[in-house]
Design a protein around this motif. Structure first.
Motif, short mmCIF file in Angstrom:
data_model
loop_
_atom_site.label_atom_id
_atom_site.label_comp_id
_atom_site.label_asym_id
_atom_site.label_seq_id
_atom_site.Cartn_x
_atom_site.Cartn_y
_atom_site.Cartn_z
N GLN A 4 0.79 -1.25 -0.04
CA GLN A 4 -0.15 0.07 0.02
C GLN A 4 0.90 1.35 0.16
O GLN A 4 0.42 2.20 -0.83
N THR A 5 2.07 1.37 0.76
CA THR A 5 2.71 2.51 0.77
C THR A 5 3.63 2.54 -0.42
O THR A 5 3.72 3.76 -0.81
N THR A 7 2.50 1.94 -3.38
CA THR A 7 1.61 2.56 -4.52
C THR A 7 0.98 3.79 -4.24
O THR A 7 0.29 4.38 -5.10
N ASP A 8 1.29 4.27 -2.94
CA ASP A 8 0.83 5.69 -2.68
C ASP A 8 1.43 6.82 -3.34
O ASP A 8 2.70 7.05 -3.17
N GLU A 9 0.76 7.58 -4.43
CA GLU A 9 1.56 8.44 -5.22
C GLU A 9 2.20 9.58 -4.38
O GLU A 9 3.31 9.96 -4.49
N VAL A 11 3.47 9.22 -1.41
CA VAL A 11 4.69 8.87 -0.72
C VAL A 11 5.51 8.41 -1.73
O VAL A 11 7.00 8.96 -1.53
N GLY B 25 -6.12 2.66 -2.77
CA GLY B 25 -4.63 2.35 -2.73
C GLY B 25 -3.79 3.28 -2.38
O GLY B 25 -2.55 3.42 -3.11
N VAL B 26 -4.10 4.08 -1.36
CA VAL B 26 -3.20 4.71 -0.91
C VAL B 26 -3.38 4.89 0.53
O VAL B 26 -3.97 4.11 1.17
N THR B 27 -2.31 5.64 1.41
CA THR B 27 -2.36 5.42 2.91
C THR B 27 -3.39 6.48 3.42
O THR B 27 -3.83 7.54 2.60
N THR B 30 -2.49 10.27 3.17
CA THR B 30 -2.75 10.78 1.93
C THR B 30 -4.42 11.53 1.94
O THR B 30 -4.47 12.48 1.41
N TYR B 39 -2.57 18.40 0.27
CA TYR B 39 -2.08 17.65 -0.79
C TYR B 39 -2.75 17.84 -2.20
O TYR B 39 -4.12 17.59 -1.96
N THR B 42 -3.24 13.53 -7.81
CA THR B 42 -3.35 13.36 -9.37
C THR B 42 -4.58 13.20 -9.80
O THR B 42 -5.44 12.44 -8.95
N LEU B 45 -5.77 9.70 -8.92
CA LEU B 45 -6.10 9.37 -7.46
C LEU B 45 -7.84 10.23 -7.68
O LEU B 45 -8.69 9.57 -7.03
#
Lengths: 144, 66
Positions: A4-5, A7-9, A11, B25-27, B30, B39, B42, B45
């Motif tokens: 997950q980390t 693929t985080d844009e 990060v 699919g992010v943290t 985010t 933030y 994109t 996202l």
């Protein structure tokens, strides 16, 4: 969690920024190390050659890579502007070699006369290649 | 600027930040940063968030949208 980390844009973006900063600091450190050894410690080239070569190669890589990617927004510099830049750089470099490398006036003049055309051709050449690359990218996008 | 529309849409769907984060699919951080306006995501996202919350880009991310 690890996947997950990765693929985080955000990060990924932050990680790249940190790596880029570290790279810039490293190159600056190498350059400073080489300059300090050359100017203040009067060390032989063999002692600081690796640092100097690494810093110059890194700088060259950044320039060439940006050139190949077509990055940049300016058009080709005018010859007058480039010449002025080369002359100013030449004067500064001549002053540096006189004060730090103990060149006499004739040696400094020869250095200046060699430096200016090389600087002019390099800046003008890089600018021309960059614009050419961007035009090629524009053509590709127009075709699509 | 805080993205209150996104937060409202998420709460409307009874989702926590962590649930939304997992779905796109992010943290969680985010998602929190997007909602706090700290933030700029994109377009990919943004689209993923819109699909998950069942809203359009205009509804969540266009400042003039109602």
């Amino acid at each position: 969690m690890k996947k997950q980390t990765e693929t985080d844009e955000r990060v990924v973006q932050e990680r790249r920024r940190v790596q880029s900063d570290a790279c810039q600091l490293l190159v600056l450190g190498l350059l400073l190390a080489a300059l300090i050894q050359q100017i203040f410690l009067h060390a032989p080239l063999a002692q600081y050659g690796v640092e100097l070569a690494a810093a110059l190669l890194a700088g060259g890589y950044v320039t060439v890579r940006n050139l190949l990617e077509g990055n940049g927004t300016s058009s080709v510099y005018g010859a007058k502007k480039t010449l002025l830049g080369a002359l100013v750089s030449g004067v500064l470099a001549a002053v540096l070699v006189i004060t730090l490398a103990d060149f006499d006036a004739v040696e400094a003049l020869i250095f200046f006369l060699c430096f200016v055309p090389v600087c002019f051709i390099t800046i003008q050449g890089i600018s021309w290649l960059n614009v050419r690359r961007r035009k090629a990218l524009d053509r590709t996008l127009d075709d699509e | 600027m805080k993205n209150l529309k996104m937060k409202a849409a998420r709460v409307e769907r009874d989702m926590k930040q962590e649930d939304l984060a997992k779905a796109v699919g992010v943290t969680r951080q985010t998602i929190g940063l997007i909602e706090a306006g700290d933030y700029n995501p994109t377009l990919n996202l943004c689209v993923a968030i819109c699909k998950t919350l069942g809203k359009t880009l205009d509804e969540l991310f266009w400042e003039g949208a109602q």
